[in-house]
Write a protein that holds these residues in place. Structure first.
Motif, PDB file in Angstrom:
ATOM      1  N   GLU A  64      -8.573   8.703  -9.123  1.00 45.02           N
ATOM      2  CA  GLU A  64      -8.960   7.261  -9.370  1.00 45.02           C
ATOM      3  C   GLU A  64      -7.837   6.622 -10.357  1.00 45.02           C
ATOM      4  OE1 GLU A  64     -12.663   4.131 -10.445  1.00 45.02           O
ATOM      5  OE2 GLU A  64     -12.950   6.271 -10.282  1.00 45.02           O
ATOM      6  N   ILE A  65      -7.558   7.324 -11.482  1.00 43.17           N
ATOM      7  CA  ILE A  65      -6.636   6.925 -12.505  1.00 43.17           C
ATOM      8  C   ILE A  65      -5.198   6.810 -11.735  1.00 43.17           C
ATOM      9  CG2 ILE A  65      -5.427   7.747 -14.539  1.00 43.17           C
ATOM     10  CD1 ILE A  65      -8.013   8.916 -15.394  1.00 43.17           C
ATOM     11  N   CYS A  66      -4.812   7.796 -11.085  1.00 41.32           N
ATOM     12  CA  CYS A  66      -3.673   7.891 -10.173  1.00 41.32           C
ATOM     13  C   CYS A  66      -3.569   6.539  -9.391  1.00 41.32           C
ATOM     14  CB  CYS A  66      -3.341   8.826  -9.491  1.00 41.32           C
ATOM     15  SG  CYS A  66      -3.309  10.493 -10.645  1.00 41.32           S
ATOM     16  N   ASP A  67      -4.665   6.470  -8.718  1.00 44.37           N
ATOM     17  CA  ASP A  67      -4.631   5.299  -7.639  1.00 44.37           C
ATOM     18  C   ASP A  67      -4.510   3.825  -8.527  1.00 44.37           C
ATOM     19  OD1 ASP A  67      -4.822   6.893  -5.637  1.00 44.37           O
ATOM     20  OD2 ASP A  67      -7.128   6.798  -5.211  1.00 44.37           O
ATOM     21  N   ARG A  68      -5.177   3.855  -9.427  1.00 47.92           N
ATOM     22  CA  ARG A  68      -5.032   2.506 -10.331  1.00 47.92           C
ATOM     23  C   ARG A  68      -3.683   2.590 -10.895  1.00 47.92           C
ATOM     24  NH1 ARG A  68      -9.509   0.614 -13.194  1.00 47.92           N
ATOM     25  NH2 ARG A  68      -8.011  -1.064 -13.950  1.00 47.92           N
ATOM     26  N   ILE A  69      -3.024   3.412 -11.315  1.00 54.80           N
ATOM     27  CA  ILE A  69      -1.613   3.188 -11.924  1.00 54.80           C
ATOM     28  C   ILE A  69      -0.631   2.876 -10.496  1.00 54.80           C
ATOM     29  CG2 ILE A  69       0.434   4.650 -12.592  1.00 54.80           C
ATOM     30  CD1 ILE A  69      -1.614   6.340 -14.254  1.00 54.80           C
ATOM     31  N   ARG A  70      -0.979   3.431  -9.222  1.00 48.53           N
ATOM     32  CA  ARG A  70      -0.012   3.077  -8.287  1.00 48.53           C
ATOM     33  C   ARG A  70      -0.327   1.616  -7.780  1.00 48.53           C
ATOM     34  NH1 ARG A  70      -2.076   8.322  -6.609  1.00 48.53           N
ATOM     35  NH2 ARG A  70      -0.282   9.783  -6.431  1.00 48.53           N
ATOM     36  N   LEU A  71      -1.525   1.307  -8.062  1.00 42.33           N
ATOM     37  CA  LEU A  71      -1.803  -0.358  -7.552  1.00 42.33           C
ATOM     38  C   LEU A  71      -1.474  -1.008  -8.416  1.00 42.33           C
ATOM     39  CD1 LEU A  71      -3.442  -1.924  -5.740  1.00 42.33           C
ATOM     40  CD2 LEU A  71      -5.636  -1.769  -7.171  1.00 42.33           C
ATOM     41  N   ILE A  72      -1.464  -1.175  -9.492  1.00 43.94           N
ATOM     42  CA  ILE A  72      -0.851  -1.794 -10.707  1.00 43.94           C
ATOM     43  C   ILE A  72       0.620  -1.895 -10.527  1.00 43.94           C
ATOM     44  CG2 ILE A  72      -0.643  -2.178 -13.237  1.00 43.94           C
ATOM     45  CD1 ILE A  72      -3.364  -1.125 -13.706  1.00 43.94           C
ATOM     46  N   SER A  73       1.252  -0.806 -10.135  1.00 46.60           N
ATOM     47  CA  SER A  73       2.819  -0.742  -9.963  1.00 46.60           C
ATOM     48  C   SER A  73       2.953  -1.474  -8.740  1.00 46.60           C
ATOM     49  CB  SER A  73       2.988   0.615  -9.678  1.00 46.60           C
ATOM     50  OG  SER A  73       4.503   0.672  -9.704  1.00 46.60           O
ATOM     51  N   GLN A  74       2.310  -1.328  -7.774  1.00 47.12           N
ATOM     52  CA  GLN A  74       2.711  -2.256  -6.640  1.00 47.12           C
ATOM     53  C   GLN A  74       2.642  -3.763  -6.686  1.00 47.12           C
ATOM     54  OE1 GLN A  74       3.595  -1.448  -3.700  1.00 47.12           O
ATOM     55  NE2 GLN A  74       3.048   0.808  -3.213  1.00 47.12           N
ATOM     56  N   GLU A  75       1.505  -4.260  -7.647  1.00 39.26           N
ATOM     57  CA  GLU A  75       1.227  -5.462  -7.839  1.00 39.26           C
ATOM     58  C   GLU A  75       2.678  -6.154  -8.873  1.00 39.26           C
ATOM     59  OE1 GLU A  75      -2.520  -5.821  -9.947  1.00 39.26           O
ATOM     60  OE2 GLU A  75      -3.604  -5.548  -8.118  1.00 39.26           O
ATOM     61  N   HIS A  76       3.035  -5.163  -9.420  1.00 40.12           N
ATOM     62  CA  HIS A  76       4.428  -5.638 -10.488  1.00 40.12           C
ATOM     63  C   HIS A  76       5.606  -5.479  -9.593  1.00 40.12           C
ATOM     64  CE1 HIS A  76       2.960  -5.309 -14.839  1.00 40.12           C
ATOM     65  NE2 HIS A  76       1.704  -5.199 -14.147  1.00 40.12           N
ATOM     66  N   GLY A  77       5.589  -5.145  -8.397  1.00 41.32           N
ATOM     67  CA  GLY A  77       6.660  -5.136  -7.458  1.00 41.32           C
ATOM     68  C   GLY A  77       7.434  -3.752  -7.687  1.00 41.32           C
ATOM     69  N   ASP A  78       6.716  -2.719  -8.252  1.00 43.27           N
ATOM     70  CA  ASP A  78       7.445  -1.375  -8.675  1.00 43.27           C
ATOM     71  C   ASP A  78       7.158  -0.403  -7.475  1.00 43.27           C
ATOM     72  OD1 ASP A  78       8.800  -2.268 -11.016  1.00 43.27           O
ATOM     73  OD2 ASP A  78       7.018  -2.195 -12.310  1.00 43.27           O
ATOM     74  N   HIS A  79       6.605  -0.625  -6.441  1.00 42.97           N
ATOM     75  CA  HIS A  79       6.533  -0.146  -5.171  1.00 42.97           C
ATOM     76  C   HIS A  79       5.791   1.595  -5.427  1.00 42.97           C
ATOM     77  CE1 HIS A  79       9.527  -2.624  -3.695  1.00 42.97           C
ATOM     78  NE2 HIS A  79      10.303  -2.304  -4.608  1.00 42.97           N
ATOM     79  N   GLY A  80       4.844   1.211  -6.449  1.00 40.00           N
ATOM     80  CA  GLY A  80       3.969   2.360  -6.551  1.00 40.00           C
ATOM     81  C   GLY A  80       4.405   3.496  -7.759  1.00 40.00           C
ATOM     82  N   GLN A  81       5.823   3.153  -8.449  1.00 43.22           N
ATOM     83  CA  GLN A  81       6.215   4.008  -9.235  1.00 43.22           C
ATOM     84  C   GLN A  81       5.522   3.999 -10.691  1.00 43.22           C
ATOM     85  OE1 GLN A  81       8.750   6.122  -8.235  1.00 43.22           O
ATOM     86  NE2 GLN A  81       8.467   5.227  -6.201  1.00 43.22           N
TER      87      GLN A  81
END
Length: 342
Positions: A64-81
């Motif tokens: 869940e933590i990993c998924d949250r980080i990826r989701l936030i990254s997507q929202e920032h336009g960083d493609h899940g990085q």
């Protein structure tokens, strides 16, 4: 409202697993043996098996933590990085994570590619085979990027498993075992209360290899002190030759305050080898070593230096390939001996 992300993280892991930013999954607590006279780890803690449900819960939380980080990254336009911005935002949204001892470990693991995991604590193979297989299967399912999963194991525990059980554990996803040999000398093994004989170490090591595991065996230069160093070197080389592990890793002995062996030193019943003596002991072992694995000095305790102040041994986790680089290791030892004060 901040969510409490609950999962356990132990303290100890091999240097190679920290260096590769392994994901630490705690499946047992502390050490089921806990009698070795040189060791200070876990001494005030009781051993306890964790349930499969607890372990799966930890894996789910980390997912869940990993998924949250990826989701936030997507929202920032960083493609899940994994980015600093994504991590900071998650901590802002979930401030309790900032105080979690395992959070940075998870972040480092994810940022490094999520390729390796280490099962804590001291001896995962003490778990029932069916339970361990279930945990490994679940771990691999949840984290398909894993390319290597490793664990500490006692020779005694390996020996108690049938070869078929060990093969099942390996096939479920456990790739490498880290085993504390310490010495191949039976007199010294009894003295340090290791709880295994040289023959048991050999049988367990060979069984682990036959089951398909990569095997790292750890030995302790200097453990025999001034009285037993020759037999320690000779018999440790003998056992390593019989096992022929993929890795033999040097962990030079130093006394830790509060351990029984340190009390022997204080009373005069034990005499430490000098840095020169330890290096001479290593030379004797290497001279007698005829295996086809890798000899590794991947620990700060391998402190010997040359005339420029550089460590004589590479601390690379892959070490020196034998027999090809045996002459080079002996050359480096001689180089270190020349640089020691007379």
């Amino acid at each position: 409202m901040s969510k409490e992300y609950s999962f356990e993280t132990g303290v100890y892991r091999p240097p190679s697993e920290g260096g590769s930013f392994s994901l630490l999954i705690r499946i047992t607590r502390n050490c089921p043996w806990n009698r070795c006279t040189f060791c200070s780890m876990y001494k005030k803690e009781k051993f306890k098996l964790r349930s499969v449900e607890e372990i799966k819960g930890d894996i789910d939380t980390i997912t869940e933590i990993c998924d949250r980080i990826r989701l936030i990254s997507q929202e920032h336009g960083d493609h899940g990085q994994v980015t600093k911005a994504a991590i900071l935002r998650l901590i802002q949204e979930e401030p309790l994570l900032g105080n979690h001892p395992g959070f940075i470990m998870v972040v480092n693991w994810l940022a490094s590619g999520g390729e390796t995991a280490f099962l804590q604590d001291a001896n995962s193979l003490v778990m029932k085979t069916t339970h361990l297989v279930e945990v490994l299967t679940y771990l691999r399912k949840k984290f398909p990027t894993l390319t290597r999963v490793t664990s500490y194991a006692r020779s005694k525990s390996i020996g108690k498993k049938e070869l078929q059980e060990l093969a099942q554990i390996h096939e479920a996803g456990l790739d490498r075992l880290h085993v504390g040999l310490e010495t191949g000398d039976d007199e010294l093994l009894t003295k340090i209360k290791k709880g295994a004989t040289s023959d048991e170490h050999i049988t367990a090591g060979q069984k682990a290899m036959n089951a398909g595991f990569q095997l790292s065996e750890y030995w302790m230069p200097g453990l025999g002190g001034k009285k037993m160093w020759k037999q320690h070197a000779r018999n440790t080389a003998r056992v390593l030759n019989e096992i022929n592990p993929h890795y033999a890793r040097s962990r030079p002995f130093f006394p830790i305050i509060g351990t029984p062996i340190q009390e022997e030193l204080t009373s005069g019943d034990y005499e430490l080898l000098s840095p020169e003596g330890q290096l001479i002991e290593i030379k004797h072992l290497v001279d007698a070593l005829n295996f086809t694995g890798k000899l590794c000095f991947d620990h700060a305790g391998n402190h010997w230096t040359d005339e420029t102040g550089q460590h004589i041994f590479s601390m690379d986790y892959e070490g020196y390939s034998f027999p090809k680089e045996k002459k080079e290791v002996l050359r480096l030892i001689n180089k270190g001996l020349k640089n020691l004060p007379s």
